[in-house]
Scaffold this motif. Structure first.
Motif, PDB file in Angstrom:
ATOM      1  N   ALA A   1       0.760   4.373  -2.495  1.00  0.00           N
ATOM      2  CA  ALA A   1      -0.367   5.307  -2.376  1.00  0.00           C
ATOM      3  C   ALA A   1      -0.082   6.378  -1.336  1.00  0.00           C
ATOM      4  O   ALA A   1      -0.467   7.550  -1.513  1.00  0.00           O
ATOM      5  CB  ALA A   1      -1.651   4.556  -2.025  1.00  0.00           C
ATOM      6  N   TYR A   2       0.601   6.013  -0.245  1.00  0.00           N
ATOM      7  CA  TYR A   2       0.944   7.009   0.770  1.00  0.00           C
ATOM      8  C   TYR A   2       1.902   8.044   0.180  1.00  0.00           C
ATOM      9  O   TYR A   2       1.790   9.248   0.449  1.00  0.00           O
ATOM     10  CB  TYR A   2       1.610   6.357   1.991  1.00  0.00           C
ATOM     11  CG  TYR A   2       0.937   5.127   2.545  1.00  0.00           C
ATOM     12  CD1 TYR A   2      -0.441   4.930   2.437  1.00  0.00           C
ATOM     13  CD2 TYR A   2       1.683   4.138   3.187  1.00  0.00           C
ATOM     14  CE1 TYR A   2      -1.040   3.802   2.944  1.00  0.00           C
ATOM     15  CE2 TYR A   2       1.086   3.008   3.705  1.00  0.00           C
ATOM     16  CZ  TYR A   2      -0.277   2.836   3.574  1.00  0.00           C
ATOM     17  OH  TYR A   2      -0.867   1.707   4.075  1.00  0.00           O
ATOM     18  N   VAL A   3       2.861   7.573  -0.609  1.00  0.00           N
ATOM     19  CA  VAL A   3       3.825   8.479  -1.222  1.00  0.00           C
ATOM     20  C   VAL A   3       3.139   9.391  -2.237  1.00  0.00           C
ATOM     21  O   VAL A   3       3.435  10.584  -2.312  1.00  0.00           O
ATOM     22  CB  VAL A   3       4.975   7.687  -1.884  1.00  0.00           C
ATOM     23  CG1 VAL A   3       5.951   8.639  -2.581  1.00  0.00           C
ATOM     24  CG2 VAL A   3       5.721   6.856  -0.840  1.00  0.00           C
TER      25      VAL A   3
ATOM     26  N   SER B   1       0.817  -1.219   0.000  1.00  0.00           N
ATOM     27  CA  SER B   1       0.000   0.000   0.000  1.00  0.00           C
ATOM     28  C   SER B   1       0.847   1.264   0.000  1.00  0.00           C
ATOM     29  O   SER B   1       0.337   2.353  -0.308  1.00  0.00           O
ATOM     30  CB  SER B   1      -0.906   0.008   1.245  1.00  0.00           C
ATOM     31  OG  SER B   1      -1.762  -1.112   1.256  1.00  0.00           O
ATOM     32  N   GLY B   2       2.112   1.143   0.333  1.00  0.00           N
ATOM     33  CA  GLY B   2       2.994   2.298   0.492  1.00  0.00           C
ATOM     34  C   GLY B   2       3.042   3.272  -0.666  1.00  0.00           C
ATOM     35  O   GLY B   2       3.101   4.493  -0.440  1.00  0.00           O
TER      36      GLY B   2
ATOM     37  N   LEU C   1       0.066  10.382  -2.151  1.00  0.00           N
ATOM     38  CA  LEU C   1      -0.694  11.370  -1.382  1.00  0.00           C
ATOM     39  C   LEU C   1       0.230  12.475  -0.868  1.00  0.00           C
ATOM     40  O   LEU C   1      -0.102  13.669  -0.931  1.00  0.00           O
ATOM     41  CB  LEU C   1      -1.406  10.691  -0.213  1.00  0.00           C
ATOM     42  CG  LEU C   1      -2.214  11.606   0.716  1.00  0.00           C
ATOM     43  CD1 LEU C   1      -3.349  12.287  -0.044  1.00  0.00           C
ATOM     44  CD2 LEU C   1      -2.770  10.809   1.903  1.00  0.00           C
ATOM     45  N   PHE C   2       1.406  12.088  -0.376  1.00  0.00           N
ATOM     46  CA  PHE C   2       2.383  13.068   0.106  1.00  0.00           C
ATOM     47  C   PHE C   2       2.824  13.989  -1.028  1.00  0.00           C
ATOM     48  O   PHE C   2       2.915  15.210  -0.862  1.00  0.00           O
ATOM     49  CB  PHE C   2       3.591  12.351   0.712  1.00  0.00           C
ATOM     50  CG  PHE C   2       4.701  13.267   1.142  1.00  0.00           C
ATOM     51  CD1 PHE C   2       4.553  14.086   2.250  1.00  0.00           C
ATOM     52  CD2 PHE C   2       5.891  13.330   0.425  1.00  0.00           C
ATOM     53  CE1 PHE C   2       5.572  14.944   2.644  1.00  0.00           C
ATOM     54  CE2 PHE C   2       6.914  14.182   0.809  1.00  0.00           C
ATOM     55  CZ  PHE C   2       6.749  14.990   1.920  1.00  0.00           C
TER      56      PHE C   2
ATOM     57  N   ALA D   1      -1.476   4.301   9.511  1.00  0.00           N
ATOM     58  CA  ALA D   1      -1.921   3.907   8.173  1.00  0.00           C
ATOM     59  C   ALA D   1      -1.384   2.527   7.801  1.00  0.00           C
ATOM     60  O   ALA D   1      -2.123   1.680   7.287  1.00  0.00           O
ATOM     61  CB  ALA D   1      -1.470   4.941   7.144  1.00  0.00           C
ATOM     62  N   VAL D   2      -0.110   2.298   8.071  1.00  0.00           N
ATOM     63  CA  VAL D   2       0.482   0.988   7.785  1.00  0.00           C
ATOM     64  C   VAL D   2      -0.192  -0.092   8.633  1.00  0.00           C
ATOM     65  O   VAL D   2      -0.499  -1.188   8.145  1.00  0.00           O
ATOM     66  CB  VAL D   2       2.003   1.013   8.033  1.00  0.00           C
ATOM     67  CG1 VAL D   2       2.597  -0.386   7.929  1.00  0.00           C
ATOM     68  CG2 VAL D   2       2.686   1.951   7.039  1.00  0.00           C
TER      69      VAL D   2
ATOM     70  N   ILE E   1       1.334   8.031   9.786  1.00  0.00           N
ATOM     71  CA  ILE E   1       1.916   7.070   8.848  1.00  0.00           C
ATOM     72  C   ILE E   1       1.963   5.680   9.478  1.00  0.00           C
ATOM     73  O   ILE E   1       1.610   4.676   8.851  1.00  0.00           O
ATOM     74  CB  ILE E   1       3.317   7.522   8.408  1.00  0.00           C
ATOM     75  CG1 ILE E   1       3.211   8.796   7.566  1.00  0.00           C
ATOM     76  CG2 ILE E   1       4.017   6.422   7.611  1.00  0.00           C
ATOM     77  CD1 ILE E   1       4.536   9.441   7.239  1.00  0.00           C
TER      78      ILE E   1
ATOM     79  N   ALA F   1      -3.730  -0.805   7.225  1.00  0.00           N
ATOM     80  CA  ALA F   1      -3.658  -1.593   5.996  1.00  0.00           C
ATOM     81  C   ALA F   1      -3.270  -3.037   6.297  1.00  0.00           C
ATOM     82  O   ALA F   1      -3.767  -3.974   5.660  1.00  0.00           O
ATOM     83  CB  ALA F   1      -2.658  -0.964   5.031  1.00  0.00           C
TER      84      ALA F   1
END
Length: 270
Positions: free
Chosen positions: A177-179, A174-175, A181-182, A255-256, A252, A259
């Motif tokens: 997607a976090y990047v 999923s990571g 978004l950032f 979020a991890v 963060i 997920a």
């Protein structure tokens, strides 16, 4: 690699593997075969990569040493039931189906079948992926080496115990997607303080790419590299103070964790 490889499913991730294997020289077109239920997709794969394509799954399997299962998780049972008799211990099955356990895969195959489970991520599409590999009960050392060789062709891989696969999903699966978004937020911030969007976007992307390369190429912990940017009483510490007050680090981590828990639920059919 001297083995022949067959892709059961030739969607985006399947194509990424074909591209990586060919570009890295790990395999030649003659060693790669592809299957898909869509004739147009097979025509595209054949034309672009000059590999053999098969609409008949059994015909492809009989010609391969290694099979990579690249179908959607909900299609795994149906797909394997149609060809299980051909997938005995003499062939290695590598599964990219998210959430489908080794026990489930082995239960659908003849006794003694050799299985490797892999959790890749989408940057494999540009040969910059991160993949975690877990070996099944009957997989041999050479099987793990083969799987690592295949996925190192599209990025980097690590070997983990299956019990942490959900954590891998929460972090590297999923990571991206976090990047993204950032990056989106960083670009919007640049616009807010007066930059044109295209300029803000370019600066944001290159900043993230450059920072990631510093971690890998300078072989330093992120905390050490952060200190290099943070001078006393300067602009960076002012910005970091706001992020810490807002709980960015904790968000963060949460979020991890969220997920990871969701991956566990999906693996149980939730």
């Amino acid at each position: 690699m001297k083995e022949t490889i067959g892709l059961i499913g030739s969607g985006n991730m399947g194509e990424a593997l074909i591209k990586g294997l060919l570009m890295s020289g790990v395999a030649s077109p003659a060693q790669i075969m592809a299957n898909d239920i869509r004739p147009s997709r097979l025509e595209y794969i054949k034309e672009k990569y000059n590999v053999s394509v098969y609409s008949d799954l059994s015909g492809m399997i009989s010609r391969c040493h290694v099979l990579v299962l690249a179908v959607k998780p909900q299609d795994v049972t149906g797909t394997l039931k149609t060809c299980a008799s051909l997938l005995g211990p003499e062939r290695l099955l590598i599964s990219m189906a998210a959430g489908v356990t080794l026990a489930t895969l082995e239960g659908l195959l003849p006794p003694g079948s050799r299985v490797i489970r892999v959790m890749p991520n989408t940057p494999a599409l540009i040969l910059s992926g991160a993949a975690a590999l877990s070996r099944g009960a009957h997989a041999q050392d050479r099987d793990l080496e083969l799987a690592a060789e295949i996925f190192n062709a599209v990025g980097k891989s690590v070997v983990v115990q299956e019990k942490v696969m959900d954590a891998v999903t929460g972090l590297s699966g999923s990571g991206p997607a976090y990047v993204f978004l950032f990056l989106e937020a960083l670009t919007d911030a640049g616009v807010k303080v007066g930059l044109a969007r295209d300029v803000a976007g370019l600066l944001a992307v290159q900043t993230v790419v450059g920072a990631a390369r510093m971690v890998t190429e300078m072989n330093e912990r992120p905390a050490v590299l952060k200190e290099m940017v943070t001078s006393p009483g300067g602009t960076t510490i002012a910005g970091l103070h706001v992020l810490e007050k807002g709980g960015m680090r904790g968000l963060i981590m949460s979020a991890v964790e969220a997920a990871t828990l969701r991956s566990q639920e999906l693996g149980k059919g939730g």
